[in-house]
Design a protein around this motif. Structure first.
Motif, PDB file in Angstrom:
ATOM      1  N   ILE A 158       0.814  -1.211   0.000  1.00 36.60           N
ATOM      2  CA  ILE A 158       0.000   0.000   0.000  1.00 36.60           C
ATOM      3  C   ILE A 158       0.850   1.266   0.000  1.00 36.60           C
ATOM      4  N   TYR A 159       1.992   1.235   0.707  1.00 43.21           N
ATOM      5  CA  TYR A 159       2.838   2.427   0.727  1.00 43.21           C
ATOM      6  C   TYR A 159       3.508   2.643  -0.628  1.00 43.21           C
ATOM      7  N   ALA A 160       3.975   1.556  -1.264  1.00 44.19           N
ATOM      8  CA  ALA A 160       4.616   1.699  -2.569  1.00 44.19           C
ATOM      9  C   ALA A 160       3.670   2.342  -3.576  1.00 44.19           C
ATOM     10  N   TRP A 161       2.433   1.900  -3.580  1.00 38.90           N
ATOM     11  CA  TRP A 161       1.454   2.484  -4.490  1.00 38.90           C
ATOM     12  C   TRP A 161       1.145   3.935  -4.119  1.00 38.90           C
ATOM     13  N   SER A 162       1.126   4.245  -2.833  1.00 35.35           N
ATOM     14  CA  SER A 162       0.852   5.629  -2.435  1.00 35.35           C
ATOM     15  C   SER A 162       1.962   6.560  -2.926  1.00 35.35           C
ATOM     16  N   ARG A 163       3.223   6.088  -2.920  1.00 33.89           N
ATOM     17  CA  ARG A 163       4.324   6.899  -3.428  1.00 33.89           C
ATOM     18  C   ARG A 163       4.169   7.132  -4.932  1.00 33.89           C
ATOM     19  N   VAL A 164       3.714   6.110  -5.645  1.00 36.93           N
ATOM     20  CA  VAL A 164       3.504   6.243  -7.090  1.00 36.93           C
ATOM     21  C   VAL A 164       2.422   7.280  -7.378  1.00 36.93           C
ATOM     22  N   PHE A 165       1.294   7.170  -6.677  1.00 33.89           N
ATOM     23  CA  PHE A 165       0.212   8.127  -6.897  1.00 33.89           C
ATOM     24  C   PHE A 165       0.605   9.533  -6.444  1.00 33.89           C
ATOM     25  N   PHE A 166       1.376   9.628  -5.354  1.00 30.12           N
ATOM     26  CA  PHE A 166       1.828  10.941  -4.884  1.00 30.12           C
ATOM     27  C   PHE A 166       2.689  11.608  -5.961  1.00 30.12           C
ATOM     28  N   ALA A 167       3.617  10.842  -6.543  1.00 24.84           N
ATOM     29  CA  ALA A 167       4.479  11.386  -7.597  1.00 24.84           C
ATOM     30  C   ALA A 167       3.655  11.799  -8.810  1.00 24.84           C
ATOM     31  N   LEU A 168       2.650  10.996  -9.143  1.00 24.53           N
ATOM     32  CA  LEU A 168       1.776  11.308 -10.275  1.00 24.53           C
ATOM     33  C   LEU A 168       0.990  12.589 -10.023  1.00 24.53           C
ATOM     34  N   TYR A 169       0.398  12.722  -8.835  1.00 21.81           N
ATOM     35  CA  TYR A 169      -0.384  13.913  -8.511  1.00 21.81           C
ATOM     36  C   TYR A 169       0.507  15.148  -8.424  1.00 21.81           C
ATOM     37  N   LYS A 173       0.217  18.410 -10.700  1.00 26.40           N
ATOM     38  CA  LYS A 173      -0.318  19.451  -9.805  1.00 26.40           C
ATOM     39  C   LYS A 173      -1.776  19.194  -9.426  1.00 26.40           C
ATOM     40  N   LEU A 174      -2.065  17.952  -9.076  1.00 28.08           N
ATOM     41  CA  LEU A 174      -3.415  17.572  -8.673  1.00 28.08           C
ATOM     42  C   LEU A 174      -3.518  17.509  -7.149  1.00 28.08           C
ATOM     43  N   PHE A 175      -4.699  17.785  -6.613  1.00 27.39           N
ATOM     44  CA  PHE A 175      -4.997  17.665  -5.177  1.00 27.39           C
ATOM     45  C   PHE A 175      -4.024  18.460  -4.310  1.00 27.39           C
ATOM     46  N   GLU A 176      -3.655  19.646  -4.779  1.00 26.69           N
ATOM     47  CA  GLU A 176      -2.719  20.459  -4.010  1.00 26.69           C
ATOM     48  C   GLU A 176      -3.293  20.747  -2.625  1.00 26.69           C
ATOM     49  N   GLY A 177      -2.466  20.551  -1.618  1.00 24.39           N
ATOM     50  CA  GLY A 177      -2.902  20.739  -0.238  1.00 24.39           C
ATOM     51  C   GLY A 177      -3.442  19.477   0.391  1.00 24.39           C
ATOM     52  N   HIS A 178      -3.833  18.495  -0.436  1.00 23.41           N
ATOM     53  CA  HIS A 178      -4.355  17.225   0.079  1.00 23.41           C
ATOM     54  C   HIS A 178      -3.715  16.047  -0.668  1.00 23.41           C
ATOM     55  N   ARG A 179      -2.525  16.278  -1.204  1.00 24.85           N
ATOM     56  CA  ARG A 179      -1.908  15.306  -2.099  1.00 24.85           C
ATOM     57  C   ARG A 179      -1.597  13.983  -1.403  1.00 24.85           C
ATOM     58  N   PHE A 180      -1.090  14.051  -0.180  1.00 27.31           N
ATOM     59  CA  PHE A 180      -0.727  12.820   0.528  1.00 27.31           C
ATOM     60  C   PHE A 180      -1.967  11.989   0.834  1.00 27.31           C
ATOM     61  N   SER A 181      -3.018  12.643   1.303  1.00 24.25           N
ATOM     62  CA  SER A 181      -4.262  11.922   1.597  1.00 24.25           C
ATOM     63  C   SER A 181      -4.834  11.289   0.334  1.00 24.25           C
ATOM     64  N   ALA A 182      -4.840  12.044  -0.757  1.00 17.66           N
ATOM     65  CA  ALA A 182      -5.382  11.527  -2.010  1.00 17.66           C
ATOM     66  C   ALA A 182      -4.586  10.321  -2.492  1.00 17.66           C
ATOM     67  N   ALA A 183      -3.270  10.381  -2.354  1.00 17.75           N
ATOM     68  CA  ALA A 183      -2.428   9.268  -2.803  1.00 17.75           C
ATOM     69  C   ALA A 183      -2.681   8.015  -1.983  1.00 17.75           C
ATOM     70  N   MET A 184      -2.774   8.169  -0.661  1.00 19.39           N
ATOM     71  CA  MET A 184      -2.997   7.009   0.201  1.00 19.39           C
ATOM     72  C   MET A 184      -4.378   6.400  -0.038  1.00 19.39           C
ATOM     73  N   LEU A 185      -5.386   7.244  -0.189  1.00 19.09           N
ATOM     74  CA  LEU A 185      -6.739   6.734  -0.417  1.00 19.09           C
ATOM     75  C   LEU A 185      -6.853   6.032  -1.770  1.00 19.09           C
ATOM     76  N   THR A 186      -6.194   6.574  -2.784  1.00 16.02           N
ATOM     77  CA  THR A 186      -6.224   5.940  -4.098  1.00 16.02           C
ATOM     78  C   THR A 186      -5.568   4.569  -4.051  1.00 16.02           C
ATOM     79  N   SER A 187      -4.415   4.482  -3.374  1.00 16.59           N
ATOM     80  CA  SER A 187      -3.730   3.185  -3.279  1.00 16.59           C
ATOM     81  C   SER A 187      -4.576   2.175  -2.507  1.00 16.59           C
ATOM     82  N   GLY A 188      -5.283   2.647  -1.489  1.00 10.85           N
ATOM     83  CA  GLY A 188      -6.149   1.748  -0.722  1.00 10.85           C
ATOM     84  C   GLY A 188      -7.309   1.218  -1.541  1.00 10.85           C
ATOM     85  N   THR A 189      -7.927   2.122  -2.326  1.00  6.81           N
ATOM     86  CA  THR A 189      -9.073   1.685  -3.133  1.00  6.81           C
ATOM     87  C   THR A 189      -8.652   0.803  -4.300  1.00  6.81           C
TER      88      THR A 189
END
Length: 452
Positions: A158-169, A173-189
């Protein structure tokens, strides 16, 4: 070949008997192969990038993180070996042991200090980690089970995928201000359905909602505010809070620059203030000086007290609705069930909120390490006293999602002259992990503004 938890027999080796005709199994396998590919990038990142400064606040936290990374790597290697081995038993036992004994406990240890919005991430990470432990234990009981082997392997990622989504966002420049939360939630789903099917996301959402309902009904206002606030990986602020603070600073600038505002009707006065929010330049003063100027600007009746009504009127004039005020707990954070606050109360609230919230204006970008450290130090020194005190350290640590009570120990560790504060030289010599991380964060987030 069965692909669910009821399987009692699996053909060996697993790599030669994957049921590619099953869409569910094919999806799980593709996610597994992609996870292995992303592992390379994540490990490269970990070995070339220093840990987040929050892991240097307590030695135990850093040691746990190191154990977490090592056990995760060994667990992944053991899972891959078990997938290709003629007899996967010993490798399955090893993977299960690394997961159940080291990786799962170290994850649970870190969950309370997770960055992002804790209201979403703590329950969801807790559930995924519990699933990881469940699959690891069942892998011990069923070492030849393809389902439990693959599920254990996927949930560790789950963490590896969250890093991938964080880098993508970050890249787009997506989800600015909430980028970490968005990345973790995306990897979870993504990962939860890969082990539980589509019903997994329904269970995940239900678990998060129930957990937060319970905590909302039992927690304090201060706890709930921290629980629902974004704790960014960078030294950045909530964008909505930043808008309000910029409006407050503008109020101070306009009030000081245009004396006639103080005798105008409040409605006209606020309208003129808000009309200049996007164009006024911040004065080069400390947050506490700004705070006092702001207080004078919005204390309409000049009684040296700020009422709830006065503050509400100003926020409404700034474009913040009554619903948004309650939703963001702005009023509760300042007034805390009081009808009025004094100038000192307001200044304490403002300086606490101001840290990391505004852009930094400098004549030129510091080119030396000492100059960069001084820039960060002055930003953290909210009251302009020339030293970091306990309150300022508490603000720094809580912005990273750490417990407020750790600030005293952090101060003691870095206060070499036992003065009760951290002067610049102490900051430069002993807190390199903080200022080096911060200066890079300021650059990445575009917070440093070069004066022309």
């Amino acid at each position: 070949m069965a692909t669910n938890s009821t399987a009692t027999f699996d053909l060996l080796p697993h790599s030669k008997h994957v049921d590619w005709e099953s869409s569910e199994t094919t999806f799980r396998m593709y996610v597994g192969y992609l996870s292995l590919l992303f592992d390379i990038g994540v490990l490269t990142y970990h070995f070339t990038t220093p840990f987040h400064p929050k892991f240097y606040v307590k030695t135990a936290r850093r040691r746990i993180l190191q154990l977490h990374i090592l056990s995760g790597c060994l667990e992944i290697i053991a899972c891959v070996c078990a997938f290709y081995a003629e007899d996967p038993t010993k490798y399955a036992y090893a993977a299960a042991a690394f997961g159940a004994i080291a990786h799962v406990p170290s994850t649970f240890y870190q969950i309370p200090t997770v960055l992002g919005i804790k209201a979403f991430l703590v329950p969801s990470l807790g559930l995924v980690t519990a699933l990881h432990g469940y699959f690891a234990i069942n892998l011990v009981l069923n070492p030849t089970s393809f389902y439990y082997l693959l599920s254990t392997y996927l949930t560790v990622h789950i963490y590896a995928w969250s890093r991938v989504f964080f880098a993508l966002y970050y890249r787009f420049k997506l989800f600015e201000g909430h980028r970490f939360s968005a990345a973790m939630l995306t990897s979870g789903t993504l990962l939860v359905p890969s082990v539980l099917g589509l019903r997994g996301n329904i269970g995940l959402i239900t678990f998060v909602i129930i957990s937060d309902i319970i905590l909302r009904s039992t927690g304090t206002v201060e706890f709930w505010k921290a629980w629902t606030t974004e704790h960014p990986r960078e030294l950045a602020s909530n964008p909505e809070k930043k808008v309000v603070l910029e409006a407050l600073v503008t109020a101070a600038e306009v009030s000081n620059a245009v004396e006639s505002l103080s005798v105008q009707e409040p409605k006209d006065r606020y309208s003129r203030i808000c009309a200049t929010v996007m164009t006024a330049n911040a004065r080069n003063t400390s947050p506490r000086e700004k705070a006092y100027a702001v207080f004078r600007a919005i204390d309409v009746n000049r009684d040296n007290e700020l009422s709830v009504g006065e503050f509400k009127d100003f926020l409404i004039a700034c474009g913040i609705s009554t619903f948004e005020m309650e939703d963001k707990l702005m009023l509760e954070g300042l007034f805390q069930n009081r009808k009025v606050v004094t100038a000192d109360d307001f200044c304490a609230w403002f300086t606490k909120s101001w840290i990391h919230s505004s852009s930094i204006s400098v004549p030129r970008m510091p080119s030396t390490p000492r100059g960069q450290a001084k820039l960060v130090f002055d930003t953290l020194d909210a009251d302009g006293s020339g030293a970091l005190d306990l309150v300022e350290l508490e603000t720094l640590l809580t912005s990273w999602g750490l417990p407020r009570n750790e600030a005293a120990g952090y101060l003691k560790d870095h206060d070499k002259d036992h003065s009760g504060t951290i002067e610049f030289q102490e900051f430069y010599d002993t807190m390199g992990t903080v200022w080096k991380f911060a200066i890079q964060s300021f650059i990445d987030e575009g917070k440093i503004r070069i004066e022309e």
